[in-house]
Design a protein around this motif. Structure first.
Motif, mmCIF file in Angstrom:
data_model
loop_
_atom_site.group_PDB
_atom_site.id
_atom_site.type_symbol
_atom_site.label_atom_id
_atom_site.label_comp_id
_atom_site.label_asym_id
_atom_site.label_seq_id
_atom_site.Cartn_x
_atom_site.Cartn_y
_atom_site.Cartn_z
ATOM 1 N N ARG A 1 -39.186 91.394 36.374
ATOM 2 C CA ARG A 1 -39.264 92.638 35.598
ATOM 3 C C ARG A 1 -38.514 93.766 36.295
ATOM 4 O O ARG A 1 -38.704 94.008 37.479
ATOM 5 C CB ARG A 1 -40.717 93.044 35.394
ATOM 6 C CG ARG A 1 -40.872 94.241 34.474
ATOM 7 C CD ARG A 1 -42.315 94.585 34.292
ATOM 8 N NE ARG A 1 -42.992 93.415 33.753
ATOM 9 C CZ ARG A 1 -43.725 93.415 32.654
ATOM 10 N NH1 ARG A 1 -43.908 94.523 32.002
ATOM 11 N NH2 ARG A 1 -44.292 92.321 32.232
ATOM 12 N N GLY A 2 -37.653 94.431 35.546
ATOM 13 C CA GLY A 2 -36.930 95.580 36.057
ATOM 14 C C GLY A 2 -35.688 95.252 36.872
ATOM 15 O O GLY A 2 -34.985 96.150 37.311
ATOM 16 N N GLU B 1 -32.103 94.306 36.865
ATOM 17 C CA GLU B 1 -31.030 94.308 35.873
ATOM 18 C C GLU B 1 -29.928 93.301 36.178
ATOM 19 O O GLU B 1 -29.421 92.660 35.276
ATOM 20 C CB GLU B 1 -30.428 95.716 35.769
ATOM 21 C CG GLU B 1 -31.410 96.757 35.259
ATOM 22 C CD GLU B 1 -31.888 96.476 33.843
ATOM 23 O OE1 GLU B 1 -31.069 96.017 33.026
ATOM 24 O OE2 GLU B 1 -33.073 96.715 33.565
ATOM 25 N N ARG C 1 -31.894 88.828 39.466
ATOM 26 C CA ARG C 1 -33.064 88.440 38.669
ATOM 27 C C ARG C 1 -33.411 86.970 38.897
ATOM 28 O O ARG C 1 -34.579 86.604 39.042
ATOM 29 C CB ARG C 1 -32.793 88.704 37.187
ATOM 30 C CG ARG C 1 -34.004 88.490 36.309
ATOM 31 C CD ARG C 1 -33.835 88.993 34.887
ATOM 32 N NE ARG C 1 -32.572 88.650 34.271
ATOM 33 C CZ ARG C 1 -31.580 89.507 34.013
ATOM 34 N NH1 ARG C 1 -31.705 90.768 34.346
ATOM 35 N NH2 ARG C 1 -30.470 89.088 33.437
#
Length: 70
Positions: free
Chosen positions: A32-33, A35, A40
């Motif tokens: 999450r979060g 980018e 990721r």
């Protein structure tokens, strides 16, 4: 997959789509979060250490991330 032609690889695509399963919440939270796609993926791989190993089977032991010297 190492095939010379995409048609050879496409013969196996149905396996990936037929055997999908939900991504565990802890892995989704780890990403999450984030980018950047590479960052990721690394975050999600790190999140795997917090997922109990073998959660699809009954009576499995949680994974600790440690390797035994046996």
């Amino acid at each position: 997959m190492g095939h010379k032609r995409i048609e050879e690889t496409m013969l196996y695509v149905h396996v990936a789509t037929d055997h999908t399963r939900e991504v565990p919440q802890v892995i989704r939270e780890a990403a999450r979060g984030v980018e950047d796609s590479d960052a990721r993926i690394i975050a999600m791989l790190g999140g795997r250490l917090r997922v109990p190993f073998g959660t699809q089977s009954q009576g499995s032991k949680p994974e600790t991330g440690e390797v035994s010297a046996s």
